[in-house]
Design an enzyme around this catalytic site. Structure first.
Site, mmCIF file in Angstrom:
data_model
loop_
_atom_site.group_PDB
_atom_site.id
_atom_site.type_symbol
_atom_site.label_atom_id
_atom_site.label_comp_id
_atom_site.label_asym_id
_atom_site.label_seq_id
_atom_site.Cartn_x
_atom_site.Cartn_y
_atom_site.Cartn_z
ATOM 1 N N TRP A 81 109.852 42.699 58.907
ATOM 2 C CA TRP A 81 110.067 44.119 59.133
ATOM 3 C C TRP A 81 111.249 44.229 60.073
ATOM 4 O O TRP A 81 111.126 43.817 61.209
ATOM 5 C CB TRP A 81 108.840 44.806 59.734
ATOM 6 C CG TRP A 81 109.098 46.264 59.850
ATOM 7 C CD1 TRP A 81 109.677 46.933 60.895
ATOM 8 C CD2 TRP A 81 108.848 47.245 58.831
ATOM 9 N NE1 TRP A 81 109.816 48.257 60.590
ATOM 10 C CE2 TRP A 81 109.328 48.477 59.341
ATOM 11 C CE3 TRP A 81 108.297 47.195 57.539
ATOM 12 C CZ2 TRP A 81 109.243 49.664 58.596
ATOM 13 C CZ3 TRP A 81 108.221 48.374 56.815
ATOM 14 C CH2 TRP A 81 108.686 49.584 57.351
ATOM 15 N N TRP A 126 109.121 56.352 63.055
ATOM 16 C CA TRP A 126 108.013 57.276 63.259
ATOM 17 C C TRP A 126 108.174 58.093 64.541
ATOM 18 O O TRP A 126 109.222 58.674 64.762
ATOM 19 C CB TRP A 126 106.678 56.511 63.192
ATOM 20 C CG TRP A 126 106.540 55.739 61.903
ATOM 21 C CD1 TRP A 126 106.538 54.379 61.754
ATOM 22 C CD2 TRP A 126 106.444 56.269 60.563
ATOM 23 N NE1 TRP A 126 106.429 54.038 60.428
ATOM 24 C CE2 TRP A 126 106.362 55.165 59.677
ATOM 25 C CE3 TRP A 126 106.392 57.563 60.015
ATOM 26 C CZ2 TRP A 126 106.254 55.321 58.288
ATOM 27 C CZ3 TRP A 126 106.277 57.711 58.637
ATOM 28 C CH2 TRP A 126 106.213 56.606 57.805
ATOM 29 N N GLU A 167 104.256 42.111 57.254
ATOM 30 C CA GLU A 167 105.216 42.624 58.245
ATOM 31 C C GLU A 167 105.178 41.769 59.495
ATOM 32 O O GLU A 167 104.101 41.421 59.983
ATOM 33 C CB GLU A 167 104.903 44.065 58.683
ATOM 34 C CG GLU A 167 105.284 45.122 57.695
ATOM 35 C CD GLU A 167 104.942 46.530 58.191
ATOM 36 O OE1 GLU A 167 104.991 46.781 59.412
ATOM 37 O OE2 GLU A 167 104.619 47.371 57.332
ATOM 38 N N TYR A 176 102.553 42.073 65.132
ATOM 39 C CA TYR A 176 103.695 42.208 66.025
ATOM 40 C C TYR A 176 103.459 41.705 67.445
ATOM 41 O O TYR A 176 104.364 41.182 68.073
ATOM 42 C CB TYR A 176 104.128 43.687 66.121
ATOM 43 C CG TYR A 176 104.717 44.227 64.846
ATOM 44 C CD1 TYR A 176 106.080 44.155 64.615
ATOM 45 C CD2 TYR A 176 103.915 44.802 63.863
ATOM 46 C CE1 TYR A 176 106.643 44.640 63.444
ATOM 47 C CE2 TYR A 176 104.463 45.284 62.681
ATOM 48 C CZ TYR A 176 105.831 45.206 62.485
ATOM 49 O OH TYR A 176 106.380 45.670 61.321
ATOM 50 N N HIS A 183 102.267 54.515 52.463
ATOM 51 C CA HIS A 183 102.730 54.117 53.797
ATOM 52 C C HIS A 183 102.999 55.404 54.588
ATOM 53 O O HIS A 183 104.120 55.665 55.013
ATOM 54 C CB HIS A 183 103.964 53.227 53.676
ATOM 55 C CG HIS A 183 104.295 52.431 54.911
ATOM 56 N ND1 HIS A 183 104.560 51.080 54.883
ATOM 57 C CD2 HIS A 183 104.416 52.799 56.212
ATOM 58 C CE1 HIS A 183 104.838 50.648 56.109
ATOM 59 N NE2 HIS A 183 104.755 51.677 56.936
ATOM 60 N N ASN A 217 98.945 50.935 53.517
ATOM 61 C CA ASN A 217 99.496 50.196 54.647
ATOM 62 C C ASN A 217 98.789 50.587 55.933
ATOM 63 O O ASN A 217 98.797 51.761 56.318
ATOM 64 C CB ASN A 217 100.995 50.501 54.797
ATOM 65 C CG ASN A 217 101.615 49.718 55.943
ATOM 66 O OD1 ASN A 217 101.742 48.500 55.878
ATOM 67 N ND2 ASN A 217 101.967 50.416 57.025
ATOM 68 N N GLU A 218 98.188 49.614 56.593
ATOM 69 C CA GLU A 218 97.647 49.783 57.932
ATOM 70 C C GLU A 218 96.638 50.932 58.065
ATOM 71 O O GLU A 218 96.913 51.957 58.704
ATOM 72 C CB GLU A 218 98.786 49.957 58.950
ATOM 73 C CG GLU A 218 99.754 48.788 58.928
ATOM 74 C CD GLU A 218 100.746 48.793 60.086
ATOM 75 O OE1 GLU A 218 100.891 49.832 60.744
ATOM 76 O OE2 GLU A 218 101.358 47.742 60.337
HETATM 77 C C1 GBH Z 1 104.243 48.901 61.499
HETATM 78 O O1 GBH Z 1 103.102 49.257 62.234
HETATM 79 C C2 GBH Z 1 104.488 49.916 60.414
HETATM 80 O O2 GBH Z 1 103.898 49.525 59.197
HETATM 81 C C3 GBH Z 1 105.934 50.221 60.205
HETATM 82 O O3 GBH Z 1 106.067 51.390 59.452
HETATM 83 C C4 GBH Z 1 106.641 50.332 61.535
HETATM 84 O O4 GBH Z 1 107.996 50.703 61.391
HETATM 85 C C5 GBH Z 1 106.542 48.999 62.219
HETATM 86 O O5 GBH Z 1 105.206 48.693 62.443
HETATM 87 C C6 GBH Z 1 107.224 48.929 63.575
HETATM 88 O O6 GBH Z 1 106.593 49.762 64.496
HETATM 89 O O7 GBH Z 1 102.679 56.146 68.083
HETATM 90 O O8 GBH Z 1 104.745 55.669 69.077
HETATM 91 O O9 GBH Z 1 102.712 55.197 70.265
HETATM 92 C C7 GBH Z 1 102.784 48.386 63.288
HETATM 93 C C8 GBH Z 1 101.662 48.887 64.143
HETATM 94 C C9 GBH Z 1 100.817 50.506 65.555
HETATM 95 C C10 GBH Z 1 103.142 50.225 65.534
HETATM 96 C C11 GBH Z 1 101.018 51.840 66.212
HETATM 97 C C12 GBH Z 1 103.343 51.585 66.200
HETATM 98 C C13 GBH Z 1 102.211 53.304 67.536
HETATM 99 C C14 GBH Z 1 103.411 53.628 68.354
HETATM 100 N N1 GBH Z 1 101.939 50.170 64.755
HETATM 101 N N2 GBH Z 1 102.186 51.952 66.995
HETATM 102 S S1 GBH Z 1 103.371 55.270 68.987
#
Ligand code: GBH
Length: 442
Positions: free
Chosen positions: A398, A406, A352, A294, A122, A166-167
């Site tokens: 989630w 991140w 998630e 999401y 991840h 993951n993803e």
């Molecule tokens: C998930 O990704 C992740 O698996 C998880 O770790 C994360 O915490 C969760 O979503 C909530 O975000 O680079 O700031 O412009 C979901 C899909 C696609 C969400 C990319 C964040 C980029 C945001 N992700 N997106 S940014």
């Protein structure tokens, strides 16, 4: 209204998900440096330059956190293993304390009747491997397969299910084309290589784990419901391409041996030579599919006119603090679509789903009604898909805890449990208590 257990099949699994770098505290326990530590150290990449060095200190507090998960009445807990915690240099020497940690974590889950769902990767790649090109280097497929068998050699006898990566879209496209996640590269050739090496590494890891007798192996893809921003042919083409890159590339490759044509038009010239010969490895059979979902995105052409430059536009649905529109119909869409197009009858888990809010503790209470409504509506979408014959077997929220989001640091709170990042105190939110009531067995 929040559905209850009675609205789902008796063996349906309710769970919560986390990931290693986002909660553990990477400074502890002899973990090696990761490319997320490096990325966060460069100003401008992460809000306030925050990182996962301490995070929720789950490394020391995992028993308390699993008590919280079990206290909610959950059946399963999804976590990930940090490659650099297990192998600080990414290959070769193993950090015994790292493997011990995951061993204790799995036993602590089982003691509480939580089925462990482990995700091997991840996102926090060991820096030593990033320095060798990371996902741009074809050798990563073998490095990853070694890591996978090392971890599963220790905990594989007790985990309920394992996912490789993951993803993949985030690992490849977001990180090497859009440059928004580590390693922050913006280069079509790098992106093309990562877009192929991620499925290849998945396939090699599946092969290696099978050879070692591991069962119940899956892959977790992320999905966004895509619509054109307006009715122009350009917006329709942009939305189709976004959908192909985001929603169809990886499953097309891994489940059908076929990357989408419209993506090959742009990426084909940049893919590593001989990639077609790898498709037998990429398509190694798996046992289950995980869907992370999401939001919906409105897409149009980007300003540069270059291939792959696509623009996201704000829609008019209610949004979360991530700026994400709330659109539960999209989850139903992907359950139905992925089952029909890529499922081949395999069980599907929603690995998630959840939302961020600006949750604050007032007199020991956290009011997060919007999160509860979000979960209720998405669970209803899951129930509808099940009623239509989609073999959905589990739903993971989630996230269990507020954590390191991140590039957005600690501002965005996705947890069912609030975490005070000064004191590290945990406070279950109202959504936690409501779910505990809904999940109680009669
Ligand atoms: C998930 O990704 C992740 O698996 C998880 O770790 C994360 O915490 C969760 O979503 C909530 O975000 O680079 O700031 O412009 C979901 C899909 C696609 C969400 C990319 C964040 C980029 C945001 N992700 N997106 S940014």
């Amino acid at each position: 209204m929040l559905p209850s257990r009675a609205d789902f099949p008796a063996d349906f699994l309710f769970g919560a998900a986390t990931s290693a770098y986002q909660i553990e505290g990477h400074a502890y326990g002899g973990a090696g440096r990761t490319h997320w530590d490096d990325f966060a150290a460069t100003p401008g990449n992460v809000v306030r330059g925050e990182n996962g060095a301490r995070a929720c200190d789950h490394y020391h507090r995992f028993e308390e956190d699993l008590d919280l998960a079990a206290g909610m009445g959950l059946d399963a807990y999804r976590f990930s293993t940090s490659w650099a915690r297990v192998m600080p240099e990414g290959r070769g020497a193993v950090n015994a304390r790292g493997l011990d940690f995951y061993d204790r974590l799995v036993d602590a889950c089982l003691k509480r009747n939580l089925k462990p769902f482990v995700t091997l990767y991840h996102w926090e790649l060991p820096s030593a491997l990033a320095d060798l090109g990371g996902w741009r280097n074809r050798d990563i497929a073998d490095w990853f397969a070694d890591f996978a068998t090392t971890v599963m050699g220790r905990i594989g006898d007790r985990v309920h299910a394992v996912a490789t990566i993951n993803e993949p879209w985030c690992v490849a496209w977001l990180s090497h084309f859009l440059g928004l996640h580590a390693p922050g590269v913006r280069d079509i050739r790098a992106a093309a290589r990562a877009m192929h090496h991620v499925p290849l590494a998945h396939g090699k890891a599946v092969q290696a784990m099978r050879a070692a007798g591991i069962t119940n192996i899956g892959i977790v893809t992320n999905h966004e419901y895509v619509e054109p921003v307006d009715d122009t042919p350009e917006a329709h083409a942009a939305a189709r391409l976004y959908d192909a890159i985001y929603n169809r590339w990886f499953l097309g490759g891994m489940r059908r041996g076929q990357y989408p044509e419209e993506v090959l038009e742009g990426l084909g010239p940049h893919l590593p030579r001989g990639w077609e010969l790898d498709m037998e490895t990429v398509t190694q059979p798996v046992d289950w599919l995980g869907i992370n979902y999401y939001t919906r995105k409105l897409i149009g052409p980007g300003p540069s006119g270059l291939w792959g430059d696509l623009a996201e536009h704000a829609g008019d649905l209610p949004q979360t603090t991530m700026g994400w529109e709330i659109y539960p119909e999209g989850l139903h869409h992907f359950l139905v679509r992925n089952h029909a197009e890529y499922g081949g009858g395999l069980p599907i888990h929603v690995t998630e789903n959840g939302m961020s809010e600006n949750d604050v503790v007032v007199n020991g209470e956290v009011e997060d009604a919007a999160r509860l409504a979000y979960i209720a509506r998405h669970l209803a979408a899951v129930a509808r898909a099940i009623a239509e014959g989609v073999p959905v077997k589990g739903y993971f929220i989630w996230s269990l805890l507020d954590n390191f989001e991140w590039a957005l640091g600690y501002d965005k709170r996705f947890g069912l449990v609030h975490v005070d990042f000064e004191t590290l105190e945990r406070t279950p939110k109202a959504s936690y208590h409501a779910l505990a009531r809904a999940l109680a067995r009669q």
